[in-house]
Design a protein around this motif. Structure first.
Motif, PDB file in Angstrom:
ATOM      1  N   CYS A  23       4.517   4.575  -4.901  1.00  0.00           N
ATOM      2  CA  CYS A  23       3.544   5.063  -5.695  1.00  0.00           C
ATOM      3  C   CYS A  23       4.118   3.307  -7.693  1.00  0.00           C
ATOM      4  O   CYS A  23       4.861   3.788  -7.991  1.00  0.00           O
ATOM      5  N   GLY A  68      -1.729   9.224  -7.418  1.00  0.00           N
ATOM      6  CA  GLY A  68      -2.584   8.951  -6.411  1.00  0.00           C
ATOM      7  C   GLY A  68      -3.845   8.289  -6.506  1.00  0.00           C
ATOM      8  O   GLY A  68      -5.451   8.532  -6.378  1.00  0.00           O
ATOM      9  N   ASN A  69      -3.791   7.663  -7.333  1.00  0.00           N
ATOM     10  CA  ASN A  69      -4.862   5.930  -8.505  1.00  0.00           C
ATOM     11  C   ASN A  69      -4.614   5.036  -8.055  1.00  0.00           C
ATOM     12  O   ASN A  69      -5.671   4.110  -7.930  1.00  0.00           O
ATOM     13  N   CYS A  95      -1.400   3.828  -4.096  1.00  0.00           N
ATOM     14  CA  CYS A  95      -1.025   6.155  -3.431  1.00  0.00           C
ATOM     15  C   CYS A  95      -2.730   5.546  -2.362  1.00  0.00           C
ATOM     16  O   CYS A  95      -2.732   6.323  -1.622  1.00  0.00           O
ATOM     17  N   GLU A  96      -3.424   5.000  -2.834  1.00  0.00           N
ATOM     18  CA  GLU A  96      -4.758   5.255  -2.287  1.00  0.00           C
ATOM     19  C   GLU A  96      -4.819   4.846  -0.632  1.00  0.00           C
ATOM     20  O   GLU A  96      -5.289   5.215  -0.104  1.00  0.00           O
ATOM     21  N   ARG A 116      -4.987   6.970   2.531  1.00  0.00           N
ATOM     22  CA  ARG A 116      -6.216   7.129   3.103  1.00  0.00           C
ATOM     23  C   ARG A 116      -5.527   7.404   4.350  1.00  0.00           C
ATOM     24  O   ARG A 116      -6.017   7.367   5.688  1.00  0.00           O
TER      25      ARG A 116
END
Length: 246
Positions: A210, A226-227, A231-232, A236
């Motif tokens: 992150c 998570g954003n 993180c994305e 994924r």
């Protein structure tokens, strides 16, 4: 860029020493496991460059300790860890990785998480240390498949740098980038191939990706906000990896 063919036995490189650029993230941990499978002597190198996600420097020590404890077959190969102070890079970089800024695309199409020259400097310093430590192989987690368009992650950039370093040091210096042409889902698959589910569990629990340095929220793929783009991408890739196993 030199990479081992899949059918090349690890012992073929037993006489060479490798230095792994190790941040404590998923990619560098996978690369470290990859190197430990192939080289009898492996050392690690991290950089403190004023990164916003400074927590990764703490995580990298946890990952090293866990690797030694959980994978006794690798422990004898894992040598000294090094940490270099490159805070000057943070001082001259106005990026979202080195200051409290919103992450966004710039006019040139690159995200403002791009730290100009970072990998070039990292590898140049790594080569200097490798020369002194008797290592002829540098291993990095650069990738041009799943990445943010960073020009210093491209294969051509690193091929050119490999030539320049070898010429400048007057000794062959090999840059290995085992993740260069694979996706993040394939990175999860590679780490499982190298160390089984135990290595992926270690990656989920102890590595850090992150950009914001968030370690309070645990997801199926690990800790993070998570954003942010890191993180994305990791989330994924993990979802695609898990879907492929079902």
């Amino acid at each position: 860029m030199s990479t081992l063919p899949k059918d090349t036995p690890p012992q073929a490189n037993s006489g060479r020493k490798a230095l792994v650029l190790f941040s404590g993230g998923q990619d560098s941990t996978t690369c470290l496991a990859w190197a430990l499978e192939r080289y009898a002597a492996v050392e690690t190198l991290g950089f403190d460059y004023g990164q916003r996600h400074l927590v990764e420097l703490e995580c990298r020590l946890e990952v090293l300790a866990e690797l030694k404890a959980r994978f006794p077959q690798w422990a004898p190969n894992l040598g000294e860890d090094h940490l270099l102070d490159l805070s000057l890079l943070g001082q001259i970089s106005e990026t979202a990785l080195t200051s409290e800024r919103a992450i966004e695309l710039q006019a040139n199409g690159l995200p403002n998480t791009f730290v100009p020259g970072r990998n070039l400097l990292f590898l140049s310093f790594a080569a200097t240390l490798a020369y002194r430590r008797g290592a002829s192989v540098l291993v990095g987690g650069m990738c041009e498949t799943d990445y943010s368009g960073y020009p210093d992650c491209r294969d051509n950039t690193l091929k050119a740098l490999q030539v320049a370093l070898s010429l400048g040091l007057d000794t062959p210096m090999t840059l290995e980038t085992p993740l260069m042409f694979i996706t993040k889902a394939e990175t999860w698959a590679l780490s499982e191939q190298l160390g089984g589910p135990a290595l992926n569990e270690l990656i989920v629990e102890h590595t850090h990706t992150c950009y914001l340095g968030e370690r309070k929220t645990r997801h199926a793929w690990g800790y993070g906000c998570g954003n942010c783009p890191a993180c994305e991408l990791r989330a994924r890739g993990h979802a695609e990896f898990m879907q492929g196993r079902s």
